[in-house]
Design an enzyme around this catalytic site. Sequence first.
Site, PDB file in Angstrom:
ATOM      1  N   TYR A 168      38.750 -14.709  49.160  1.00  0.00           N
ATOM      2  CA  TYR A 168      39.101 -15.299  47.853  1.00  0.00           C
ATOM      3  C   TYR A 168      39.791 -16.654  48.050  1.00  0.00           C
ATOM      4  CZ  TYR A 168      41.899 -15.665  43.496  1.00  0.00           C
ATOM      5  OH  TYR A 168      42.507 -16.086  42.335  1.00  0.00           O
ATOM      6  N   LYS A 172      38.772 -20.485  46.778  1.00  0.00           N
ATOM      7  CA  LYS A 172      39.598 -21.335  45.906  1.00  0.00           C
ATOM      8  C   LYS A 172      39.858 -22.692  46.563  1.00  0.00           C
ATOM      9  CE  LYS A 172      40.145 -18.672  42.248  1.00  0.00           C
ATOM     10  NZ  LYS A 172      39.659 -19.030  40.905  1.00  0.00           N
TER      11      LYS A 172
HETATM   12  N1  LIG Z   1      45.901 -12.857  37.953  1.00  0.00           N
HETATM   13  C1  LIG Z   1      46.482 -13.607  38.882  1.00  0.00           C
HETATM   14  O1  LIG Z   1      47.576 -13.301  39.381  1.00  0.00           O
HETATM   15  C2  LIG Z   1      45.816 -14.872  39.339  1.00  0.00           C
HETATM   16  C3  LIG Z   1      46.462 -15.630  40.314  1.00  0.00           C
HETATM   17  C4  LIG Z   1      45.894 -16.814  40.727  1.00  0.00           C
HETATM   18  C5  LIG Z   1      44.706 -17.234  40.171  1.00  0.00           C
HETATM   19  N2  LIG Z   1      44.087 -16.481  39.228  1.00  0.00           N
HETATM   20  C6  LIG Z   1      42.837 -16.974  38.658  1.00  0.00           C
HETATM   21  O2  LIG Z   1      42.877 -16.861  37.251  1.00  0.00           O
HETATM   22  C7  LIG Z   1      41.558 -16.647  36.738  1.00  0.00           C
HETATM   23  C8  LIG Z   1      41.530 -15.405  35.877  1.00  0.00           C
HETATM   24  O3  LIG Z   1      41.979 -14.319  36.661  1.00  0.00           O
HETATM   25  P1  LIG Z   1      42.298 -12.901  36.042  1.00  0.00           P
HETATM   26  O4  LIG Z   1      43.456 -12.385  36.784  1.00  0.00           O
HETATM   27  O5  LIG Z   1      42.314 -12.971  34.574  1.00  0.00           O
HETATM   28  O6  LIG Z   1      40.999 -12.089  36.545  1.00  0.00           O
HETATM   29  P2  LIG Z   1      40.225 -10.840  35.909  1.00  0.00           P
HETATM   30  O7  LIG Z   1      41.121 -10.039  35.033  1.00  0.00           O
HETATM   31  O8  LIG Z   1      39.558 -10.172  37.072  1.00  0.00           O
HETATM   32  O9  LIG Z   1      39.121 -11.514  34.994  1.00  0.00           O
HETATM   33  C9  LIG Z   1      38.105 -12.250  35.594  1.00  0.00           C
HETATM   34  C10 LIG Z   1      37.123 -12.627  34.515  1.00  0.00           C
HETATM   35  O10 LIG Z   1      36.039 -13.333  35.156  1.00  0.00           O
HETATM   36  C11 LIG Z   1      34.831 -12.742  34.725  1.00  0.00           C
HETATM   37  N3  LIG Z   1      33.787 -12.838  35.731  1.00  0.00           N
HETATM   38  C12 LIG Z   1      33.813 -12.363  37.002  1.00  0.00           C
HETATM   39  N4  LIG Z   1      32.643 -12.605  37.589  1.00  0.00           N
HETATM   40  C13 LIG Z   1      31.863 -13.223  36.668  1.00  0.00           C
HETATM   41  C14 LIG Z   1      30.542 -13.714  36.671  1.00  0.00           C
HETATM   42  N5  LIG Z   1      29.751 -13.578  37.741  1.00  0.00           N
HETATM   43  N6  LIG Z   1      30.073 -14.315  35.565  1.00  0.00           N
HETATM   44  C15 LIG Z   1      30.838 -14.428  34.460  1.00  0.00           C
HETATM   45  N7  LIG Z   1      32.099 -13.984  34.388  1.00  0.00           N
HETATM   46  C16 LIG Z   1      32.601 -13.382  35.482  1.00  0.00           C
HETATM   47  C17 LIG Z   1      35.150 -11.282  34.461  1.00  0.00           C
HETATM   48  O11 LIG Z   1      34.160 -10.754  33.618  1.00  0.00           O
HETATM   49  P3  LIG Z   1      33.924  -9.171  33.412  1.00  0.00           P
HETATM   50  O12 LIG Z   1      35.003  -8.738  32.457  1.00  0.00           O
HETATM   51  O13 LIG Z   1      32.554  -9.082  32.877  1.00  0.00           O
HETATM   52  O14 LIG Z   1      34.087  -8.530  34.762  1.00  0.00           O
HETATM   53  C18 LIG Z   1      36.520 -11.395  33.824  1.00  0.00           C
HETATM   54  O15 LIG Z   1      36.422 -11.638  32.439  1.00  0.00           O
HETATM   55  C19 LIG Z   1      40.656 -16.549  37.962  1.00  0.00           C
HETATM   56  O16 LIG Z   1      40.067 -17.806  38.215  1.00  0.00           O
HETATM   57  C20 LIG Z   1      41.607 -16.189  39.077  1.00  0.00           C
HETATM   58  O17 LIG Z   1      41.144 -16.579  40.337  1.00  0.00           O
HETATM   59  C21 LIG Z   1      44.612 -15.286  38.799  1.00  0.00           C
END
Ligand SMILES: NC(=O)c1ccc[n+]([C@@H]2O[C@H](COP(=O)([O-])OP(=O)(O)OC[C@H]3O[C@@H](n4cnc5c(N)ncnc54)[C@H](OP(=O)(O)O)[C@@H]3O)[C@@H](O)[C@H]2O)c1
Length: 267
Positions: A168, A172
């Site tokens: 991952y 990034k």
């Molecule tokens: N949460 C954290 O602590 C954290 C920290 C650093 C960075 N981030 C970044 O923040 C962003 C959101 O993270 P999150 O924590 O909200 O993640 P999450 O809850 O896993 O949600 C990810 C979203 O991306 C969608 N997705 C995944 N693969 C896809 C694909 N092939 N095509 C279209 N949509 C797709 C998923 O859709 P489905 O619902 O259909 O699976 C889901 O809606 C990401 O870029 C992540 O890297 C998060």
Amino acid sequence: MSSYFITGVARGLGFEFVRQLSTNPANTIIGLVRDKTATEKKVSEELSGRKNVHLIQGDMVDYASLKKAVDEIATITGGKLDYVIANAAFLSVWAAFEPFSLLAKEPEKLEKELVDMFTVNVVGNIHLFNLITPLVLKGNGKKIIAISSGLGDQEMAINYELFQNAPYSISKTALDMAVAKFHAEYRKDDVLFMCISPGMVDTGYIDPETALLNDMIGKFMKYAPDFNGPTPIDVAIQRILSVMDKSSVEAGDGGKSLSQFGNKQWL
Ligand SMILES: NC(=O)c1ccc[n+]([C@@H]2O[C@H](COP(=O)([O-])OP(=O)(O)OC[C@H]3O[C@@H](n4cnc5c(N)ncnc54)[C@H](OP(=O)(O)O)[C@@H]3O)[C@@H](O)[C@H]2O)c1
């Protein structure tokens, strides 16, 4: 009145972006989801009456679906778009905690993980930016923001022995560079391409009870002694939107990868 296109809005940070931005009825919010029916149900239950929320089906690994999505956006907005928030990402649990030496016990799985990470988090966004930039060039906001991660920061990995989340993190770091290259191309057009990271946010994907989390949290606390756990999701999105709002090509933010604090302090 502003138009926003946000990817991955079915849950997590993406849904919260939609929730906060759609409170202003003058905004047009368009979200990309894989399961449109399920997300329509969620929107009708949790954001009932928000007529400014539009959902489009698409998958980051399906170029044709992204192209179709961009055509649909143009129909909704009249051929222009103000802001893009490239939020969708593949987050893995399998490779979240163990170092390469343990992941190496399943080389085929490791290879698939690396390729899948790159396909969704890097290639998908590059295709999306290429397809959507023509609409953004006609819009007023002219900002394309990719949601990245402090885990992609090499200094942090080196200085805090942060071996966790390797595939991952690699994706990034690559996303950060892709955004820098888009900035290099579109700076002349005043389109802001930049990455913003949310910090650690509780979206429910990692079991907080897992012992494997403790080693990573310990490293986070060495990095940021004030760190006291994941940021609430509403606060995380407020911070990202604030950084997005304040950033500009003129201020020299183009191509940068910044944290939720608008700097390189990731936690
Ligand atoms: N949460 C954290 O602590 C954290 C920290 C650093 C960075 N981030 C970044 O923040 C962003 C959101 O993270 P999150 O924590 O909200 O993640 P999450 O809850 O896993 O949600 C990810 C979203 O991306 C969608 N997705 C995944 N693969 C896809 C694909 N092939 N095509 C279209 N949509 C797709 C998923 O859709 P489905 O619902 O259909 O699976 C889901 O809606 C990401 O870029 C992540 O890297 C998060």
